[in-house]
Structures are given as structure tokens and as C-alpha cells.
Design an enzyme around this catalytic site. Sequence first.
Site, PDB file in Angstrom:
ATOM      1  N   GLU A 205       0.831  -1.202   0.000  1.00  0.00           N
ATOM      2  CA  GLU A 205       0.000   0.000   0.000  1.00  0.00           C
ATOM      3  C   GLU A 205       0.869   1.257   0.000  1.00  0.00           C
ATOM      4  O   GLU A 205       0.529   2.271  -0.620  1.00  0.00           O
ATOM      5  CB  GLU A 205      -0.954  -0.014   1.197  1.00  0.00           C
ATOM      6  CG  GLU A 205      -1.967  -1.140   1.106  1.00  0.00           C
ATOM      7  CD  GLU A 205      -3.118  -0.986   2.079  1.00  0.00           C
ATOM      8  OE1 GLU A 205      -3.210   0.075   2.751  1.00  0.00           O
ATOM      9  OE2 GLU A 205      -3.947  -1.917   2.171  1.00  0.00           O
ATOM     10  N   GLU A 206       1.995   1.212   0.690  1.00  0.00           N
ATOM     11  CA  GLU A 206       2.904   2.359   0.706  1.00  0.00           C
ATOM     12  C   GLU A 206       3.410   2.673  -0.699  1.00  0.00           C
ATOM     13  O   GLU A 206       3.456   3.839  -1.116  1.00  0.00           O
ATOM     14  CB  GLU A 206       4.085   2.066   1.630  1.00  0.00           C
ATOM     15  CG  GLU A 206       5.145   3.158   1.638  1.00  0.00           C
ATOM     16  CD  GLU A 206       6.248   2.869   2.636  1.00  0.00           C
ATOM     17  OE1 GLU A 206       7.405   3.192   2.326  1.00  0.00           O
ATOM     18  OE2 GLU A 206       5.955   2.320   3.713  1.00  0.00           O
ATOM     19  N   ARG A 207       3.792   1.635  -1.438  1.00  0.00           N
ATOM     20  CA  ARG A 207       4.310   1.843  -2.794  1.00  0.00           C
ATOM     21  C   ARG A 207       3.234   2.442  -3.696  1.00  0.00           C
ATOM     22  O   ARG A 207       3.488   3.385  -4.445  1.00  0.00           O
ATOM     23  CB  ARG A 207       4.814   0.519  -3.363  1.00  0.00           C
ATOM     24  CG  ARG A 207       6.098   0.036  -2.706  1.00  0.00           C
ATOM     25  CD  ARG A 207       6.419  -1.392  -3.092  1.00  0.00           C
ATOM     26  NE  ARG A 207       7.617  -1.858  -2.398  1.00  0.00           N
ATOM     27  CZ  ARG A 207       7.771  -3.059  -1.879  1.00  0.00           C
ATOM     28  NH1 ARG A 207       6.786  -3.944  -1.962  1.00  0.00           N
ATOM     29  NH2 ARG A 207       8.889  -3.404  -1.281  1.00  0.00           N
ATOM     30  N   HIS A 330      10.888   5.251   6.770  1.00  0.00           N
ATOM     31  CA  HIS A 330       9.881   4.481   7.494  1.00  0.00           C
ATOM     32  C   HIS A 330       9.950   4.851   8.957  1.00  0.00           C
ATOM     33  O   HIS A 330      10.381   4.077   9.770  1.00  0.00           O
ATOM     34  CB  HIS A 330      10.131   2.971   7.324  1.00  0.00           C
ATOM     35  CG  HIS A 330      10.076   2.547   5.890  1.00  0.00           C
ATOM     36  ND1 HIS A 330      11.073   1.823   5.284  1.00  0.00           N
ATOM     37  CD2 HIS A 330       9.159   2.784   4.943  1.00  0.00           C
ATOM     38  CE1 HIS A 330      10.751   1.587   4.023  1.00  0.00           C
ATOM     39  NE2 HIS A 330       9.587   2.165   3.789  1.00  0.00           N
TER      40      HIS A 330
END
Length: 330
Positions: A205-207, A330
Site C-alpha cells: 500500500e505504501e508503494r 519508514h
Amino acid sequence: MSAKSVNIGRFRRYLPNVYREYGGMGLDFSYSIAIAEELGNIHCGGIPMAIGVQADMATPALTRFGSDELKRRFLAPTIAGDLVACLGVSETGAGSDVASIKTKAVKKGDDYIINGGKMWITNGCQADWMCLLANTSDGPPHKNKSLICLPMKTPGVHVAKKIDKMGMKSSDTAQIFFEDVRVPNKHLIGEEGMGFIYQMLQFQEERMWGVANVLTPMENLIGETVKYTSERKIFSQPLLSNQVVHFRLAELSTEVELLRSLLYRTIGLYIEGNDVTRLASMAKLKAGRLARELSDSCLQFWGGMGFTNEVRISRFYSKKMLTLNPSTEH
């Protein structure tokens, strides 16, 4: 539990209901992507990045695998905006190589005792809690990690400093140390030893969020460059009249649209419950490279004006593309 036994599709279809139960709107991930694209219109990279960490980088694992008690304590107030979240993965010796992290959480009675440190933590200075990845056993590096909800005001948590960065000045990126930090075992997200797998799911989801957030700025910069080169005259004619400028901007527009198509295909498959690790990684790779290529190409057409901070191309060149560099914070 093995990696194969994690029913990814079931959890993804379940997510909208989970978000609704804990204060969300019950919408699927495509709505997060729409918001990420729209946030790209903000002339500051730090604000979208902080929102992205809060909404789609530090909370998905808790949403999927956390207990009801953890969700009510951490997820619900985070959705409401009453708590700020951060993600504790990267360390000085383990950025992209997540399996090499050294932070340990040793079980002692009903608690975990945490020692170690995290680096480049977005939202780290203001966060109320951290989704912490730590080693909870001495087993193989992909099976000895767990995710833990760590309140940042717990004794022994030390925010060492706000890191001075090349860009993203408005984003608080912190170095954090843990010294005999004690948290209850019930703060464990899901099962012990599954943290690496859970985190790899969060990275998907971050990507995708990162790719979506960079599409609009790139599109806007092409438009601004077209406008500038149509007004800027060199040798008595607009700079845009040179075919090499025209062709290059057309190529860049094509690349942005191709990246958008790849992202939308990835999102569609993800919502249906498919594993999109390969496609999400491809999109992130392409977005990072295109951000650098586009900003460099457009900057050339701005000449000396592009070297000033009065125009967005300069700021994008030095700051915005940092959100998609290989060692995302992060």
C-alpha cells in the site's frame, strides 16, 4: 502460521468493513489512491507524506491483523485524527534490507522489553504511537520478527533528534532510540514471528500510495513547463517552437500516462484480493526513475529561472522526488 496460510484476498475484502467499524467510511483502497493523487496538488511534499504514513503505511497491518482491543486503542483514534502514527522499520544498518534490523523485543512475563533504535522515521517527532518492527526471537530473519503497537510516551523511548534533510523540511523525520522499553504482550499485532510478512503487505500500500501522490505533481510540472516555454522567447520565437522541446514534453506526458495506467491496473487487482507485489514494485521503480528524469528534463527548459526557488520545478527537483527514492523513510 506460514506466509501461504495468510489469506490476503479475504483480508482485503474485509478491510472496508473494519474501517467502518472503527470510525472509517468503509471505502476501498481506490479512494485512498484518489486522495493521494489530489494531495499531489499541494506545493509541499511533507504534508502529503505525513498523511500517507498515517493513513496507508503505519496502520494497514493493525487493521488486518490486530486485536479488537488494539484497534480501539490505536486505530480508531488514528482514523479520527486524535492520534498521530509513525512506522518504525528502518535502522542505520537496515534501510532497504528489512531482514537485517537489530532492534529486539524480548518477552519477559507479560511484557516485551525493547532495545535498539530506528532511523529516518517520518512523523517520528510528533507521533503518539509507532507500528514497530522488532526481532522477537533468534530464528531465521524472515520468521523472527513481529509488529508491536508502541506508545511513544512509554518510558525509555528517546526521540534523539529531528533530522536535517535535503528536502521535505516540513516533515519531521526522527532518529529514535529504545532503552529497556516495556510494553504489554497484548500490544503484539497478529501472531509473533509474522511481522516480516505483515510489513511486506504494508509496503504494498505504501508503494501504491507513493506512486499516486507523485502523478499529479509530474503532470502539473509538464503543464507549467509548456506554459513557460510558450512565453519565454529565444532568438525571437517561443522556446516551445523548437521541436526538440515539443517532442520531449510529449514523451514525458506519455510516460506519466503509462505509469498511471500501470497504477490503476495494480489497484484494480489489489481491490479484488490479488497479490500485487510485483506490479506495485514495478510501479514504484518506474515512478522513482520518472520523477528524476522528468524533473531534470523540465529543469533544462527553465534555464536560469529553474535554479531559483521561485518556481515549482526547482523545489520538485530537490525535494518532491525524494519521497520515491529507493530508501523511502519508514
